[in-house]
Design a protein around this motif. Structure first.
Motif, PDB file in Angstrom:
ATOM      1  N   THR A  68       0.712  -1.351  -0.112  1.00 57.12           N
ATOM      2  CA  THR A  68      -0.025   0.083   0.020  1.00 57.12           C
ATOM      3  C   THR A  68       0.746   1.369   0.269  1.00 57.12           C
ATOM      4  O   THR A  68       0.221   2.570  -0.206  1.00 57.12           O
ATOM      5  CB  THR A  68      -0.931   0.046   1.221  1.00 57.12           C
ATOM      6  N   GLY A  69       1.991   1.101   0.356  1.00 59.87           N
ATOM      7  CA  GLY A  69       2.898   2.335   0.338  1.00 59.87           C
ATOM      8  C   GLY A  69       3.226   3.095  -1.036  1.00 59.87           C
ATOM      9  O   GLY A  69       3.187   2.735  -1.856  1.00 59.87           O
ATOM     10  N   LYS A  70       3.341   4.629  -0.504  1.00 62.80           N
ATOM     11  CA  LYS A  70       3.696   5.333  -1.670  1.00 62.80           C
ATOM     12  C   LYS A  70       4.881   6.338  -1.202  1.00 62.80           C
ATOM     13  O   LYS A  70       4.995   6.448  -0.066  1.00 62.80           O
ATOM     14  CB  LYS A  70       2.235   6.346  -1.852  1.00 62.80           C
ATOM     15  N   LEU A  71       5.674   6.683  -1.981  1.00 65.40           N
ATOM     16  CA  LEU A  71       6.674   7.504  -2.098  1.00 65.40           C
ATOM     17  C   LEU A  71       6.174   9.276  -1.505  1.00 65.40           C
ATOM     18  O   LEU A  71       5.238   9.788  -2.324  1.00 65.40           O
ATOM     19  CB  LEU A  71       7.592   7.688  -3.246  1.00 65.40           C
ATOM     20  N   SER A  72       6.723   9.590  -0.423  1.00 65.91           N
ATOM     21  CA  SER A  72       6.320  10.726   0.031  1.00 65.91           C
ATOM     22  C   SER A  72       7.611  11.774   0.261  1.00 65.91           C
ATOM     23  O   SER A  72       7.307  13.186   0.439  1.00 65.91           O
ATOM     24  CB  SER A  72       5.639  11.106   1.431  1.00 65.91           C
ATOM     25  N   ALA A  73       8.673  11.364  -0.064  1.00 69.13           N
ATOM     26  CA  ALA A  73       9.880  12.222   0.113  1.00 69.13           C
ATOM     27  C   ALA A  73      11.214  11.866  -0.410  1.00 69.13           C
ATOM     28  O   ALA A  73      11.200  10.346  -0.366  1.00 69.13           O
ATOM     29  CB  ALA A  73      10.153  12.711   1.644  1.00 69.13           C
ATOM     30  N   LEU A  74      12.078  12.523  -0.793  1.00 66.85           N
ATOM     31  CA  LEU A  74      13.236  12.323  -1.261  1.00 66.85           C
ATOM     32  C   LEU A  74      14.505  13.023  -0.654  1.00 66.85           C
ATOM     33  O   LEU A  74      14.095  14.268  -0.599  1.00 66.85           O
ATOM     34  CB  LEU A  74      13.514  11.960  -2.557  1.00 66.85           C
ATOM     35  N   ASP A  75      15.500  12.631  -0.428  1.00 66.24           N
ATOM     36  CA  ASP A  75      16.890  13.301  -0.214  1.00 66.24           C
ATOM     37  C   ASP A  75      17.910  12.580  -1.062  1.00 66.24           C
ATOM     38  O   ASP A  75      18.079  11.532  -0.911  1.00 66.24           O
ATOM     39  CB  ASP A  75      17.372  13.355   1.238  1.00 66.24           C
ATOM     40  N   CYS A  76      18.784  13.454  -1.860  1.00 69.54           N
ATOM     41  CA  CYS A  76      19.725  12.584  -2.669  1.00 69.54           C
ATOM     42  C   CYS A  76      20.903  13.365  -2.872  1.00 69.54           C
ATOM     43  O   CYS A  76      21.186  14.620  -2.395  1.00 69.54           O
ATOM     44  CB  CYS A  76      19.213  12.659  -4.063  1.00 69.54           C
ATOM     45  N   HIS A  77      22.039  12.670  -3.164  1.00 66.25           N
ATOM     46  CA  HIS A  77      23.077  13.213  -3.442  1.00 66.25           C
ATOM     47  C   HIS A  77      23.964  12.788  -4.750  1.00 66.25           C
ATOM     48  O   HIS A  77      23.957  11.232  -4.964  1.00 66.25           O
ATOM     49  CB  HIS A  77      24.302  12.671  -2.396  1.00 66.25           C
ATOM     50  N   PHE A  78      24.115  13.613  -5.616  1.00 68.24           N
ATOM     51  CA  PHE A  78      24.726  13.332  -6.903  1.00 68.24           C
ATOM     52  C   PHE A  78      26.220  13.035  -6.735  1.00 68.24           C
ATOM     53  O   PHE A  78      26.769  13.892  -6.412  1.00 68.24           O
ATOM     54  CB  PHE A  78      24.446  14.428  -8.035  1.00 68.24           C
TER      55      PHE A  78
END
Length: 164
Positions: A68-78
């Motif tokens: 049931t989960g959905k994506l709600s946030a991201l933090d990223c490093h290129f």
């Protein structure tokens, strides 16, 4: 600058209130996480991630870890090699997980990214908090923030700092 994303670029048809939910990056290199879900050939669910490198657009599919989960946030490093190391929140009622993954530099358009579950908070917070934001601090800790203004949860906004 305004840059619309089409359903074809995203890989799913967007429905009301299930569009871009997460954003991270630096300069003209961004990852956009989409709340709407799709289904992979193996039957598992995914959240679309759109990668913008200047004017170049590509997409990836983040395999979700629950039904049931959905994506709600991201933090990223290129990274200098073009790969992207990220953490995200997979959430829904009864689901509160911090996911970790890497999008390879030369991933083909539509690549599937299989994350690891870094932390499963559901057994600890029991639907008391609706996690909506995530950031990694320079010392390696992860910070989460909740949004408890909804139909199923209410209460103050809190900041959660997770130890390494």
């Amino acid at each position: 600058r305004n840059r619309p994303l089409t359903d074809d670029e995203i890989g799913v048809h967007l429905t009301t209130n299930h569009g871009a939910e997460a954003l991270c990056g630096a300069g003209d290199r961004l990852l956009v996480g989409i709340e709407e879900r799709g289904t992979l050939d193996n039957g598992s669910r995914y959240a679309p991630i759109v990668r913008l490198d200047g004017d170049k657009v590509s997409r990836a599919r983040l395999q979700l870890t629950t039904k049931t989960g959905k994506l709600s946030a991201l933090d990223c490093h290129f990274a200098p090699d073009g790969s992207v190391d990220f953490v995200g929140i997979e959430r829904h009622y009864g689901v509160e997980r911090v996911l970790h993954g890497t999008l390879p530099a030369n991933a083909p358009d539509g690549a599937v990214v299989v994350p690891t579950v870094a932390v499963d908070l559901a057994p600890v917070i029991h639907d008391a908090y609706n996690m909506e934001g995530i950031a990694r601090l320079s010392d390696g800790r992860t910070v989460l923030v909740n949004d408890n203004q909804g139909n199923h949860v209410s209460g103050p906004t809190k900041l959660f700092v997770l130890k390494r």
